[in-house]
Design a protein around this motif. Structure first.
Motif, PDB file in Angstrom:
ATOM      1  N   LEU A   1      -4.409 -10.677   4.269  1.00  0.00           N
ATOM      2  CA  LEU A   1      -5.782 -10.486   4.731  1.00  0.00           C
ATOM      3  C   LEU A   1      -6.040 -11.253   6.020  1.00  0.00           C
ATOM      4  O   LEU A   1      -6.741 -10.772   6.918  1.00  0.00           O
ATOM      5  N   ALA A   2      -5.469 -12.454   6.129  1.00  0.00           N
ATOM      6  CA  ALA A   2      -5.713 -13.299   7.294  1.00  0.00           C
ATOM      7  C   ALA A   2      -4.980 -12.800   8.538  1.00  0.00           C
ATOM      8  O   ALA A   2      -5.484 -12.948   9.658  1.00  0.00           O
ATOM      9  N   LEU A   3      -3.810 -12.200   8.356  1.00  0.00           N
ATOM     10  CA  LEU A   3      -2.949 -11.884   9.493  1.00  0.00           C
ATOM     11  C   LEU A   3      -3.078 -10.459  10.013  1.00  0.00           C
ATOM     12  O   LEU A   3      -3.039 -10.220  11.216  1.00  0.00           O
ATOM     13  N   ALA A   4      -3.192  -9.491   9.118  1.00  0.00           N
ATOM     14  CA  ALA A   4      -2.907  -8.107   9.475  1.00  0.00           C
ATOM     15  C   ALA A   4      -4.111  -7.350  10.041  1.00  0.00           C
ATOM     16  O   ALA A   4      -5.258  -7.622   9.696  1.00  0.00           O
ATOM     17  N   ASP A   5      -3.812  -6.383  10.912  1.00  0.00           N
ATOM     18  CA  ASP A   5      -4.809  -5.390  11.326  1.00  0.00           C
ATOM     19  C   ASP A   5      -4.968  -4.331  10.245  1.00  0.00           C
ATOM     20  O   ASP A   5      -6.054  -3.819  10.022  1.00  0.00           O
ATOM     21  N   ARG A   6      -3.828  -3.989   9.598  1.00  0.00           N
ATOM     22  CA  ARG A   6      -3.858  -3.020   8.500  1.00  0.00           C
ATOM     23  C   ARG A   6      -2.935  -3.487   7.386  1.00  0.00           C
ATOM     24  O   ARG A   6      -1.875  -4.060   7.638  1.00  0.00           O
ATOM     25  N   LEU A   7      -3.339  -3.209   6.151  1.00  0.00           N
ATOM     26  CA  LEU A   7      -2.546  -3.525   4.973  1.00  0.00           C
ATOM     27  C   LEU A   7      -1.974  -2.236   4.391  1.00  0.00           C
ATOM     28  O   LEU A   7      -2.644  -1.200   4.370  1.00  0.00           O
ATOM     29  N   VAL A   8      -0.735  -2.331   3.911  1.00  0.00           N
ATOM     30  CA  VAL A   8      -0.096  -1.234   3.178  1.00  0.00           C
ATOM     31  C   VAL A   8       0.242  -1.798   1.805  1.00  0.00           C
ATOM     32  O   VAL A   8       1.174  -2.598   1.663  1.00  0.00           O
ATOM     33  N   VAL A   9      -0.552  -1.443   0.792  1.00  0.00           N
ATOM     34  CA  VAL A   9      -0.350  -1.975  -0.556  1.00  0.00           C
ATOM     35  C   VAL A   9       0.620  -1.052  -1.292  1.00  0.00           C
ATOM     36  O   VAL A   9       0.411   0.164  -1.353  1.00  0.00           O
ATOM     37  N   MET A  10       1.689  -1.656  -1.851  1.00  0.00           N
ATOM     38  CA  MET A  10       2.743  -0.870  -2.485  1.00  0.00           C
ATOM     39  C   MET A  10       2.886  -1.221  -3.957  1.00  0.00           C
ATOM     40  O   MET A  10       2.567  -2.341  -4.377  1.00  0.00           O
ATOM     41  N   ARG A  11       3.387  -0.251  -4.718  1.00  0.00           N
ATOM     42  CA  ARG A  11       3.663  -0.464  -6.142  1.00  0.00           C
ATOM     43  C   ARG A  11       4.738   0.525  -6.568  1.00  0.00           C
ATOM     44  O   ARG A  11       4.622   1.722  -6.305  1.00  0.00           O
ATOM     45  N   ASP A  12       5.791   0.023  -7.200  1.00  0.00           N
ATOM     46  CA  ASP A  12       6.871   0.868  -7.716  1.00  0.00           C
ATOM     47  C   ASP A  12       7.401   1.841  -6.670  1.00  0.00           C
ATOM     48  O   ASP A  12       7.618   3.027  -6.944  1.00  0.00           O
ATOM     49  N   GLY A  13       7.592   1.343  -5.448  1.00  0.00           N
ATOM     50  CA  GLY A  13       8.194   2.163  -4.410  1.00  0.00           C
ATOM     51  C   GLY A  13       7.272   3.159  -3.755  1.00  0.00           C
ATOM     52  O   GLY A  13       7.717   3.976  -2.941  1.00  0.00           O
ATOM     53  N   GLU A  14       5.971   3.110  -4.065  1.00  0.00           N
ATOM     54  CA  GLU A  14       5.020   4.053  -3.505  1.00  0.00           C
ATOM     55  C   GLU A  14       3.889   3.316  -2.804  1.00  0.00           C
ATOM     56  O   GLU A  14       3.460   2.244  -3.243  1.00  0.00           O
ATOM     57  N   VAL A  15       3.391   3.910  -1.728  1.00  0.00           N
ATOM     58  CA  VAL A  15       2.222   3.372  -1.044  1.00  0.00           C
ATOM     59  C   VAL A  15       0.980   3.747  -1.851  1.00  0.00           C
ATOM     60  O   VAL A  15       0.734   4.912  -2.125  1.00  0.00           O
ATOM     61  N   GLN A  16       0.209   2.729  -2.229  1.00  0.00           N
ATOM     62  CA  GLN A  16      -1.011   2.949  -3.000  1.00  0.00           C
ATOM     63  C   GLN A  16      -2.244   3.092  -2.111  1.00  0.00           C
ATOM     64  O   GLN A  16      -3.126   3.885  -2.386  1.00  0.00           O
ATOM     65  N   GLN A  17      -2.290   2.296  -1.036  1.00  0.00           N
ATOM     66  CA  GLN A  17      -3.455   2.335  -0.148  1.00  0.00           C
ATOM     67  C   GLN A  17      -3.072   1.759   1.201  1.00  0.00           C
ATOM     68  O   GLN A  17      -2.314   0.787   1.292  1.00  0.00           O
ATOM     69  N   VAL A  18      -3.590   2.378   2.262  1.00  0.00           N
ATOM     70  CA  VAL A  18      -3.448   1.876   3.628  1.00  0.00           C
ATOM     71  C   VAL A  18      -4.851   1.720   4.191  1.00  0.00           C
ATOM     72  O   VAL A  18      -5.671   2.636   4.106  1.00  0.00           O
TER      73      VAL A  18
END
Length: 355
Positions: A202-219
């Motif tokens: 949260l502190a560093l990124a312009d965008r987050l890519v949240v992953m779970r079990d090899g899949e992107v959950q949310q960008v």
């Protein structure tokens, strides 16, 4: 690959280890100059994705393109990306200066240009006074600065960082976090950063890519992912520690009313069901502790305090609901084990998801 790019595209990238699928068709577009964090628990595929980008792992499917040209078949050295590892990977028999210059020497950059770039990198990471020391004579934070300097001195189109702060103590991590963001901004870098630490991301990124079990959950931006998680898994990872099973009783536009722990709660419907089972997500800091003299509220939860941790101005509290489920809250109220508490959450802070 020495020039800066406009767009890097990860198109349907898969990676399989035997029968284990580590990446399941990952799609992501990264703009030049962005700071993107791959975030998720251990085993979610984020480091695999980084190693596929770096060329350290071949793809099992899909493509990686830079400005429309495929690079996934190029070896790592032809991609020209900078890499910062978790364990620093410094040469112990070389001085700080020689460690930083190593990649330039391998590329046969002219000696005068090598010297200029190394001095600039030393200045950027504030290690000029330590240039002739060996890695074993440096602190963990200083070694990490050397690793970062070695990556940026190559003026790479992309810097890849794999959990670079996980071996540092808490205060050093905060210091290095600011340093990484400063370097990213001042040098105009494009950075892909792997971490399991949501606060760091949260502190560093312009965008987050949240992953779970090899899949992107949310960008999304840090603000979007923090405030508007798309499912219960993202919510749980982004700090919604309280996930209560519930049953939907009514819906009204974006709001939904459920019964959870025998109490009727109204919250925001986040891609949740219109009937049947649901999950209520609440952050610990979103619970309000009602005063004992406050009149009864229809949507209050009652609990008994079991564990209290002192966090300066706040307390982190674990309490037990009548049905036996634990809830976590953060409060400035001074509570003690055995206290009975009455808890309430504003409607806009209650998120309702599919189970």
């Amino acid at each position: 690959m020495s020039d800066r790019f406009t767009e890097l595209t990860i198109d349907g990238v898969r990676r399989v280890f035997g029968e284990q699928v580590a990446l399941r068709g990952m799609d992501l577009t990264i703009k030049g100059g962005e700071f993107v964090a791959l975030l998720g628990p251990s085993g979610c595929g984020k480091s695999t994705a980084l190693n596929c980008l770096a060329g350290l792992l071949p793809l099992s499917g899909g493509r990686i393109l830079v400005d429309g040209e495929r690079i996934d078949q190029l070896p790592p050295e032809k991609r020209g990306f900078g890499m910062v590892f978790q364990n620093y990977a410094l040469f112990p028999h070389m001085s700080v200066r020689r460690n930083i210059a190593f990649g330039l020497a391998m590329r046969k950059v002219a000696k005068a240009e090598q010297a200029r770039r190394v001095e600039e990198a030393l200045r950027l990471v504030q290690l000029g006074a330590h240039a002739d020391k060996f890695p074993g004579q440096l602190s963990g934070g200083q070694q990490q600065r050397v690793a970062i300097a070695r990556a940026v001195v190559m003026e790479p189109p992309l810097v890849l960082m794999d959990e670079p702060l996980s071996n540092l103590d808490a205060s050093l991590r905060l210091e290095m976090r600011s340093e990484i963001r400063r370097l990213h901004q001042s040098l105009g870098l494009t950075t892909v950063y792997v971490t399991h630490d949501q606060e760091e991301a949260l502190a560093l990124a312009d965008r987050l890519v949240v992953m779970r079990d090899g899949e992107v959950q949310q960008v999304g931006t840090p603000q979007e992912v923090y405030a508007q998680p798309v499912n219960r898994h993202v919510a749980g990872f982004m700090g919604y520690r309280n996930l209560l099973p519930a049953v939907v009783t009514a819906t009204d536009g974006e709001h939904v009313t459920v019964t959870a722990e025998g109490v009727a709660l109204t919250g925001v419907n986040r891609n949740g069901p219109s009937s049947g089972e649901a999950v209520v997500a609440v952050r610990p800091e979103d619970f309000a502790v009602l005063a004992p003299s406050a009149p009864p509220q229809a949507d209050e939860l009652r609990a008994e305090v079991e564990i209290v941790e002192y966090h300066g101005r706040e307390q982190a509290v674990e309490a037990r609901l009548p049905g036996g489920r634990a809830v976590h809250l953060r409060t400035t109220e001074r509570l003690a084990p055995g206290d009975a508490v009455r808890l309430r959450v504003p409607v806009e802070r209650v998120l309702v998801f599919a189970p």
